[in-house]
Design a protein around this motif. Structure first.
Motif, PDB file in Angstrom:
ATOM      1  N   LEU A   1      26.240  38.306  17.024  1.00  0.00           N
ATOM      2  CA  LEU A   1      26.783  37.006  17.428  1.00  0.00           C
ATOM      3  C   LEU A   1      27.736  37.141  18.605  1.00  0.00           C
ATOM      4  CD1 LEU A   1      27.444  35.356  13.933  1.00  0.00           C
ATOM      5  CD2 LEU A   1      25.765  34.636  15.637  1.00  0.00           C
TER       6      LEU A   1
ATOM      7  N   SER B   1      27.224  35.320  22.033  1.00  0.00           N
ATOM      8  CA  SER B   1      28.271  34.483  22.615  1.00  0.00           C
ATOM      9  C   SER B   1      28.505  34.848  24.076  1.00  0.00           C
ATOM     10  CB  SER B   1      29.576  34.627  21.823  1.00  0.00           C
ATOM     11  OG  SER B   1      29.409  34.171  20.491  1.00  0.00           O
TER      12      SER B   1
ATOM     13  N   ARG C   1      23.142  30.318  17.327  1.00  0.00           N
ATOM     14  CA  ARG C   1      24.402  30.893  16.840  1.00  0.00           C
ATOM     15  C   ARG C   1      24.950  30.090  15.666  1.00  0.00           C
ATOM     16  NH1 ARG C   1      29.527  31.379  20.867  1.00  0.00           N
ATOM     17  NH2 ARG C   1      29.121  29.132  20.996  1.00  0.00           N
TER      18      ARG C   1
END
Length: 579
Positions: free
Chosen positions: A22, A26, A77
């Motif tokens: 993640l 990001s 996400r």
């Protein structure tokens, strides 16, 4: 005590790997978030100056494609975080609930115990919110700061200064809400405890006309909780509003400064718009963190408490399964203290029972009979000494042992919401109808059950309130006898029974003895001693007499001695809590 951390370590290990992915995702999202700034920069500085429509179309198509990728990655996400929360919940909730069930045995209130389950809900809810997304975006702020710096160092310094100010506001939020958040937890537990107590005693409140006073108590506890909650929300709301104002002021300051630099010939028109967009994007995660601060604090607190909660779960993975018990019960010099206060309730109690024997515990109220029964079952852990079944300490027997070889009828009978059959079978996954009926007949309730409208499928409702106290007690007796357990502990089993019920109780005790089981009975009424062969006299937390019933229960021998001691000795405070 060894700890069962394998499920927790597995869950955290898998989550750590997902968090790394993640974090990288990001980074891609934050790079794609520069699309708008580059688009404006190219539109104003290239397409407008060149007057090329084809350039404008090409830039627009490229920007749309990058925006679509950003949106897809953003949705991905969010969905990963939601599923991560659900996975952690499925792994941790059963473990946390196990501890919540155990906590009241150690003196915690029901409300405090249920908070462990709510901690899992809090953590799952946080992972589904905007808080984690803001935390993942924060480390990528230098990308935006570097972009603004490349446009012009003055704009970069201005943006960095704004980030520092917002960071200080975040730190202030942490310091100012820490104490009030702790107070809010305490007042929440108090309020929930009062509400739970009122709900459990609804009949008493109505019958004695004290419902209004009970509501007043709840209102007072609720008011204290609301005051703490309001104070915490005021701090968070004030700082959140302040951060939004400062962010808008900073964005305007960047525009104004950019315009000044453009007038001086140091900046292009496209760079003004780009710097404004990037500055807003750079400071947005900080603003989100401040807005989500209460949730972040709650999630952090819940995570810490979950770690503490799961650390006390006993690891039974390596336990050796012992053979079925069939020989003896030995209480070896045990001392037991009250879990909530630490007051000594039992001191140096010793006794031994062999297969086929039944012990009746008698003595004055507060003498320690119920405490001894709970100690024998491991409900209250002993401070010193040991309780052994077939020579093995209770800690060596796994949970399956208790499920198959121990029966317990508590003093305060409580049935679980479900059918009569489910309660008798202890909610077995694959209940055996013959064993259920056998236990019901042993408790003398088969005829009573089949005369009910739905028979064994009769729904009892919350706490079994659909039946009388005597019926509930006899169903609980059948539950204790289900599966022919080796050890049966009955705490005042005839307190709500009529003559037929007491006769069935005596027959049940005799049946356990005949098949080689051991029975321990806490008794206040002499009729409960009819089927026992051993008697123990409890007084002031000590076993003052123990032996065959014919030797102990004699009108001119032990009873006058017990009465005399009870009248002359000052009863210590620890004996009051023993019952």
């Amino acid at each position: 005590m060894t700890t069962n951390t394998k499920p927790l370590q597995y869950g955290i290990g898998r989550a750590r790997g997902i968090f790394i992915h993640l974090f990288c995702l990001s980074g891609v999202i934050n790079l794609l978030a520069l699309t708008g700034a580059f688009y404006m920069l190219q539109i104003y500085d290239r397409a407008l100056t060149s007057g090329s429509v084809s350039t404008l179309l090409a830039l627009s198509v490229l920007a749309i494609g990058l925006y679509l990728f950003q949106g897809i990655f953003d949705i991905l996400r969010s969905q990963i975080l939601i599923r991560l929360g659900a996975r952690l919940d499925s792994q941790l909730a059963p473990l946390a609930h196990t501890v919540a069930i155990e906590m009241p045995r150690y003196g915690y209130s029901t409300s405090e115990a249920m908070e462990r389950g709510r901690d899992v809900d809090t953590l799952r809810g946080f992972l589904s919110s905007q808080g984690p997304i803001a935390l993942f975006d924060i480390p990528w702020m230098p990308i935006y700061l570097a972009f603004v710096w490349l446009l012009h160092p003055v704009l970069g310094l201005l943006t960095i200064g704004g980030a520092i100010v917002l960071g200080l506001i975040t730190l202030s939020a942490e310091l100012m809400t820490r104490r009030s958040a702790q107070s809010m937890i305490r007042t929440s537990v108090t309020r929930n405890s009062v509400a739970d107590s009122n709900a459990r005693n609804a009949d008493i409140l109505h019958a004695m006309g004290i419902t209004g006073r009970a509501v007043d108590r709840f209102e007072k506890a609720n008011r204290s909780h609301l005051e703490c909650q309001t104070r915490t929300s005021d701090i968070s709301g004030t700082l959140s509003g302040l951060s939004k104002v400062l962010r808008m002021m900073l964005q305007s300051a960047v525009l104004g400064t950019g315009a000044y630099l453009a007038i001086q010939g140091d900046l292009s028109a496209g760079a003004i718009i780009a710097s404004s967009i990037v500055t807003a994007r750079a400071l947005a995660p900080v603003d989100q963190i401040i807005a989500q601060w209460k949730g972040i604090v709650s999630a952090r607190r819940s995570h810490r408490r979950l770690a503490e909660t799961l650390a006390v779960i006993k690891d039974t993975s390596g336990q050796v399964e012992l053979p079925n018990p069939h020989q003896s019960l030995v209480v070896d010099n045990i001392t037991t203290v009250a879990p909530s206060s630490g007051a000594v309730l039992l001191s140096d109690v010793c006794l031994s029972l062999n297969a086929g024997q039944a012990l009746g515990l008698i003595g004055p109220s507060g003498g320690g009979k119920t405490t001894l029964a709970r100690s024998i079952l491991g409900i209250w852990p002993v401070l010193r000494g040991s309780v052994r079944i077939d020579g093995a300490d209770l800690s060596q027997w796994n949970e399956d042992f208790y499920n198959r070889h121990v029966g317990y009828l508590p003093q305060d009978v409580s049935l679980m919401e479900g059918t009569i059959a489910e309660n008798i079978s202890r909610f077995a996954e694959v209940p055996d109808a013959r064993t259920i009926i056998s236990a019901a007949k042993a408790a003398g309730i088969h005829e009573m059950v089949v005369h009910l409208r739905d028979g064994y499928q009769t729904e009892l409702g919350p706490h079994g309130t659909a039946l009388s106290a005597g019926q509930r007690q006899r169903i609980a007796l059948a539950r204790a006898l289900y599966g022919d357990p080796f050890l049966v502990v009955l705490d005042e089993p005839n307190s709500n029974l009529d003559a037929d019920g007491e006769e069935a109780l005596s027959l049940a005790i005799a049946s356990v003895r005949q098949r080689g089981g051991i029975v321990v009975i806490v008794a206040h009424r002499p009729s409960a001693l009819q089927a026992v062969d051993m008697v123990g006299v409890m007084q002031n937390g000590r076993l003052v007499a123990f032996g065959p019933k014919d030797e102990i229960v004699q009108p001119n021998k032990v009873r006058p001695l017990v009465v005399e001691r009870t009248a002359s000795a000052e009863r210590p405070a620890r004996a009051v809590a023993a019952e």
